[in-house]
Design a protein around this motif. Structure first.
Motif, PDB file in Angstrom:
ATOM      1  N   SER A 272       0.892   5.323   0.626  1.00 37.68           N
ATOM      2  CA  SER A 272      -0.091   6.105   1.265  1.00 37.68           C
ATOM      3  C   SER A 272       1.130   7.630   1.315  1.00 37.68           C
ATOM      4  O   SER A 272       2.249   7.457   1.588  1.00 37.68           O
ATOM      5  CB  SER A 272       0.030   6.218   2.600  1.00 37.68           C
ATOM      6  N   ASN A 273       0.509   8.678   1.193  1.00 33.51           N
ATOM      7  CA  ASN A 273       1.151  10.289   1.145  1.00 33.51           C
ATOM      8  C   ASN A 273       1.347   9.877   2.809  1.00 33.51           C
ATOM      9  O   ASN A 273       0.121   9.087   3.877  1.00 33.51           O
ATOM     10  CB  ASN A 273       0.163  10.858   0.805  1.00 33.51           C
ATOM     11  N   HIS A 274       1.414  10.640   3.465  1.00 29.25           N
ATOM     12  CA  HIS A 274       2.064  10.690   5.098  1.00 29.25           C
ATOM     13  C   HIS A 274       2.174  12.168   5.895  1.00 29.25           C
ATOM     14  O   HIS A 274       2.565  13.092   5.097  1.00 29.25           O
ATOM     15  CB  HIS A 274       3.250  10.638   5.201  1.00 29.25           C
TER      16      HIS A 274
ATOM     17  N   ASP B   7      -2.202   8.770  10.681  1.00 28.97           N
ATOM     18  CA  ASP B   7      -2.539   7.546   9.466  1.00 28.97           C
ATOM     19  C   ASP B   7      -2.229   6.420   9.624  1.00 28.97           C
ATOM     20  O   ASP B   7      -2.669   5.205   9.006  1.00 28.97           O
ATOM     21  CB  ASP B   7      -1.055   7.902   7.986  1.00 28.97           C
TER      22      ASP B   7
ATOM     23  N   VAL C 165     -10.610   9.409   3.232  1.00 34.40           N
ATOM     24  CA  VAL C 165     -10.198   8.385   2.279  1.00 34.40           C
ATOM     25  C   VAL C 165     -10.402   8.225   0.326  1.00 34.40           C
ATOM     26  O   VAL C 165     -11.166   8.184   0.581  1.00 34.40           O
ATOM     27  CB  VAL C 165     -10.031   6.751   3.287  1.00 34.40           C
TER      28      VAL C 165
ATOM     29  N   LEU D  42      -4.686  10.453   2.033  1.00 32.05           N
ATOM     30  CA  LEU D  42      -5.299  10.388   3.712  1.00 32.05           C
ATOM     31  C   LEU D  42      -5.887  12.479   3.474  1.00 32.05           C
ATOM     32  O   LEU D  42      -4.728  12.489   3.147  1.00 32.05           O
ATOM     33  CB  LEU D  42      -5.200   9.788   4.353  1.00 32.05           C
TER      34      LEU D  42
ATOM     35  N   VAL E 227      -3.094   4.789  -1.707  1.00 29.57           N
ATOM     36  CA  VAL E 227      -4.561   5.564  -1.081  1.00 29.57           C
ATOM     37  C   VAL E 227      -4.121   6.748  -0.490  1.00 29.57           C
ATOM     38  O   VAL E 227      -2.748   7.188  -0.305  1.00 29.57           O
ATOM     39  CB  VAL E 227      -4.377   4.574   0.467  1.00 29.57           C
TER      40      VAL E 227
ATOM     41  N   HIS F  39      -4.608   3.350   8.689  1.00 28.00           N
ATOM     42  CA  HIS F  39      -3.876   1.800   8.202  1.00 28.00           C
ATOM     43  C   HIS F  39      -4.654   0.516   8.981  1.00 28.00           C
ATOM     44  O   HIS F  39      -4.739  -0.191   8.035  1.00 28.00           O
ATOM     45  CB  HIS F  39      -2.959   1.871   7.086  1.00 28.00           C
TER      46      HIS F  39
ATOM     47  N   ARG G 182      -9.240   5.446  -2.365  1.00 28.71           N
ATOM     48  CA  ARG G 182      -8.640   4.208  -2.920  1.00 28.71           C
ATOM     49  C   ARG G 182      -8.555   4.503  -4.192  1.00 28.71           C
ATOM     50  O   ARG G 182      -9.652   4.618  -4.556  1.00 28.71           O
ATOM     51  CB  ARG G 182      -9.356   3.266  -2.046  1.00 28.71           C
TER      52      ARG G 182
ATOM     53  N   ILE H 138       1.044  -1.402  -0.282  1.00 28.75           N
ATOM     54  CA  ILE H 138      -0.003   0.156   0.207  1.00 28.75           C
ATOM     55  C   ILE H 138       1.207   1.107  -0.100  1.00 28.75           C
ATOM     56  O   ILE H 138       2.258   1.166   0.731  1.00 28.75           O
ATOM     57  CB  ILE H 138      -1.248   0.287   1.143  1.00 28.75           C
TER      58      ILE H 138
END
Length: 392
Positions: free
Chosen positions: A186-188, A193, A327, A294, A292, A197, A329, A184
């Protein structure tokens, strides 16, 4: 997230995501906070204000714009002070007690499920993520449920979870065996976060080696299957960890019972409006990825952990009655052969797609610039190695 995305990528190139013209592409070696700005009391205020404005332009990805201001130390309106004072004596202690209770409960569950079990100790790592049977099932189900409970305690009563269907994929794999992503992406934005997840897919993370030794959290991280890395180390340890991550991603892609990996390729948190350059570690395995996005909409306090201390952030977060998380996806991204051969291209294409679909601004700064910004905010202009970092 898809194979054969030449046409889609052409669209991305012809219509690039929002970009902020104020973000410098060439490093500026001028001191961020000049020492002579303090030489005259009559010019200190004006000079400091100008420098802060310049800082916010250069490091826009880390600038806080909520009512609490820069570093969470801004002047609050009387009404905001009243809200904060009331929450400090009522909401904060209740949430702290509930959060600690949930953490201890899950630790006990993990401790019981790992009794008489030997952790996996391959590649100088230690985890219980490969443990099977009812024990693993209990750990995962309880972990997801209690992570969601923790978010609820923190004020995230509703989570808006949507899928982007605006992307079409060419040459989509027909075999079900190739449909599972290995990681996965994902931006942080915040440490929150991780909680999201965990509640959603309970993946394995990359964490500092010191996390494994923390009370309560250490055992939980091992049950998650975290891969530990010594960030300060400049030895071959990093290469070893990179190989472990790549192997775990391949394993997750090929084996449905293996835990998914979860990576934040930006390497640090932002204020949620920007997307930093991606590191290529999550793309070396040549496996499909699940992007993903966020976001944390806010009215008063921003849950983004950017230029504010951890303690101050937790206090203000717990004092906010309601918090929000959105979120998005995206479909699984299957790399083309060209992307498999070039991890940098693979990472850049996924990043551009996430920026477009998430309405995020592409930024060319990273962790080094974040440290410079923090040092400048704290008035540290005496370290040339901080103010004038060497080009990578």
């Amino acid at each position: 997230m898809m194979k054969g995305m030449e046409s889609e990528l052409k669209d991305l190139n012809s219509k690039p995501p929002k970009s902020n013209g104020t973000i410098a592409t060439v490093r500026d070696d001028r001191p961020l906070l000049k020492s002579d700005s303090l030489s005259s009391t009559t010019t200190t205020t004006t000079t400091t204000a100008a420098e802060l404005q310049d800082l916010e332009k250069k490091f826009a990805a880390y600038v806080r714009r909520d009512v609490y201001g820069t570093m969470g130390r801004g002047e609050l309106a009387p009404k905001e002070k009243l809200f904060l004072g009331f929450a400090l004596v009522t909401l904060l202690p209740i949430r702290v007690i509930l959060a600690v209770t949930v953490l201890v409960c899950y630790y006990v569950i993990c401790r019981v499920c790992t009794l008489f079990s030997t952790p996996n100790r391959e590649d100088e790592q230690e985890d219980y993520a490969h443990m099977g049977g009812w024990r693993r099932n209990v750990i995962v189900r309880c972990g997801k449920a209690l992570s969601r409970v923790m978010l609820f305690i923190f004020g995230f009563y509703w989570i808006t979870d949507s899928s982007s269907s605006s992307i079409t994929q060419e040459n989509e794999p027909q075999s079900e065996e190739t449909g599972r992503p290995g990681v996965i992406i994902s931006n942080h934005v915040s440490y929150l976060d991780i909680l999201y997840h965990m509640s959603s897919s309970f993946p394995s993370f990359v964490a500092k080696r010191s996390v494994a030794k923390l009370p309560l959290v250490g055992l939980i991280s091992k049950c998650l299957g975290c891969i530990y890395v010594q960030r300060e180390s400049k030895t071959s340890d990093f290469k070893g960890v990179s190989a472990v991550v790549t192997e775990r991603i391949r394993e997750a892609h090929q084996n449905e019972s293996a835990p998914l990996m979860m990576l934040f390729p930006e390497g640090t948190t932002t204020n949620g409006d920007y997307l930093l350059p991606f590191k290529t570690g999550g793309f070396l395995a040549k496996a499909p990825v699940l992007p993903v996005i966020l976001k944390y909409p806010y009215q008063r306090f921003s849950p983004a952990w950017d230029s504010i201390s951890g303690v101050r952030h937790v206090i203000f977060l717990l004092c906010q009655f309601v918090n929000y998380i959105e979120v998005v996806r995206l479909p699984i991204y299957y790399p083309s052969q060209q992307e498999m051969d070039d991890p940098k291209l693979y990472a850049d294409n996924v990043r551009r797609l996430m920026a477009t679909e998430g309405n995020l601004i592409l930024s060319d700064i990273g962790l080094a610039e974040k440290r410079i910004y923090h040092a400048a905010l704290n008035g540290n202009n005496s370290l040339p190695s901080v103010l004038h970092p060497k080009d990578d």
